[in-house]
Design a protein around this motif. Structure first.
Motif, mmCIF file in Angstrom:
data_model
loop_
_atom_site.group_PDB
_atom_site.id
_atom_site.type_symbol
_atom_site.label_atom_id
_atom_site.label_comp_id
_atom_site.label_asym_id
_atom_site.label_seq_id
_atom_site.Cartn_x
_atom_site.Cartn_y
_atom_site.Cartn_z
ATOM 1 N N GLU A 79 25.168 71.028 -6.370
ATOM 2 C CA GLU A 79 25.952 72.199 -6.584
ATOM 3 C C GLU A 79 25.090 73.587 -5.948
ATOM 4 N N ALA A 80 23.910 73.645 -6.567
ATOM 5 C CA ALA A 80 22.895 74.776 -6.315
ATOM 6 C C ALA A 80 22.618 74.620 -4.682
ATOM 7 N N ALA A 114 22.221 88.282 -5.843
ATOM 8 C CA ALA A 114 20.981 88.061 -6.299
ATOM 9 C C ALA A 114 20.994 87.059 -7.432
ATOM 10 N N SER A 115 21.836 87.487 -8.444
ATOM 11 C CA SER A 115 22.263 86.751 -9.845
ATOM 12 C C SER A 115 22.625 85.207 -9.460
ATOM 13 N N LEU A 116 23.411 85.078 -8.321
ATOM 14 C CA LEU A 116 24.095 83.635 -8.047
ATOM 15 C C LEU A 116 22.886 82.876 -7.450
ATOM 16 N N LEU A 117 22.110 83.505 -6.580
ATOM 17 C CA LEU A 117 21.158 83.065 -5.911
ATOM 18 C C LEU A 117 19.804 82.731 -6.717
ATOM 19 N N LYS A 118 19.538 83.344 -7.686
ATOM 20 C CA LYS A 118 18.632 83.211 -8.355
ATOM 21 C C LYS A 118 19.013 81.893 -9.468
ATOM 22 N N THR A 123 17.555 76.304 -10.459
ATOM 23 C CA THR A 123 17.940 74.888 -10.530
ATOM 24 C C THR A 123 17.482 73.986 -9.564
ATOM 25 N N ILE A 124 17.123 74.413 -8.393
ATOM 26 C CA ILE A 124 16.519 73.499 -7.461
ATOM 27 C C ILE A 124 14.868 73.280 -7.659
ATOM 28 N N ILE A 125 14.495 74.408 -8.156
ATOM 29 C CA ILE A 125 12.888 74.226 -8.673
ATOM 30 C C ILE A 125 12.891 73.327 -9.546
ATOM 31 N N GLN A 126 13.683 73.415 -10.704
ATOM 32 C CA GLN A 126 13.617 72.312 -11.905
ATOM 33 C C GLN A 126 13.757 71.026 -11.338
ATOM 34 N N ALA A 127 14.194 70.668 -10.362
ATOM 35 C CA ALA A 127 14.469 69.302 -9.996
ATOM 36 C C ALA A 127 13.283 68.783 -9.033
ATOM 37 N N LYS A 128 12.480 69.574 -8.425
ATOM 38 C CA LYS A 128 11.295 69.458 -7.609
ATOM 39 C C LYS A 128 10.344 68.718 -8.399
#
Length: 180
Positions: A79-80, A114-118, A123-128
């Motif tokens: 979703e992210a 910015a809040s939605l993008l943040k 979420t993507i960073i945590q999955a990397k």
């Protein structure tokens, strides 16, 4: 002992207290000191109606864990990844409002996108994997520090600073999107 000698002894004790006794007093006062913040937090905790249910909450019912939704994104990586480009475009489209010098509207749209993008980027960073996270976190920090700076510059109507920060945001955003 006379009253005068007792008074003199107590005055000398007040001038030169025993070091061990001084440390004991500090330890005791450390544990019994209640600040206004602690007292108000305790008051709110005791007085607030927090629903604790044995069964899971329904979709319409607010639960205690909903307060922590911001730290635990309710979003999957897919979703992210699907939403990141759309939210990035919303952030970039703030340029139109900045060109018109609609400062309040630009600030509102900037904060919203910015809040939605943040949330998407987090979420993507945590999955990397761990090696990629450090670089992405630095870019994440740079991007949203720039967004905050742009918000303040728009509030102050500082046109040169607005455009400088906007360009930095676009470059950083392109860098993040190329790595994601």
């Amino acid at each position: 002992m006379s009253a005068a000698s007792t008074y003199a002894l107590s005055c000398s004790y007040a001038k030169y207290p025993n070091e061990n006794r001084k440390k004991e007093t500090k330890l005791k006062s450390k544990h019994t000191h209640i600040t206004r913040r602690k007292a108000s937090s305790l008051f709110l905790l005791i007085c607030s109606p927090i629903p604790f249910h044995a069964e899971p909450a329904s979709a319409t019912e607010s639960s205690f864990l909903d307060m922590f939704r911001m730290t635990i994104p309710d979003q999957t990586v897919e979703e992210a990844e699907n939403g990141i480009r759309e939210h990035a475009m919303s952030l970039v489209q703030v340029k139109e409002l900045l060109e018109l010098e609609s400062w309040k509207e630009a600030q509102k749209e900037l904060r919203k996108s910015a809040s939605l993008l943040k949330q998407d980027i987090y979420t993507i960073i945590q999955a990397k994997p761990g090696m990629e996270r450090a670089q992405l976190r630095n870019l994440y920090s740079k991007l949203f520090n720039g967004v905050t700076g742009l918000d303040y510059a728009a509030r102050d109507k500082d046109v040169p600073r607005v455009w400088n920060l906007y360009e930095e945001i676009v470059v950083t955003l392109d860098d993040i999107l190329s790595r994601v």
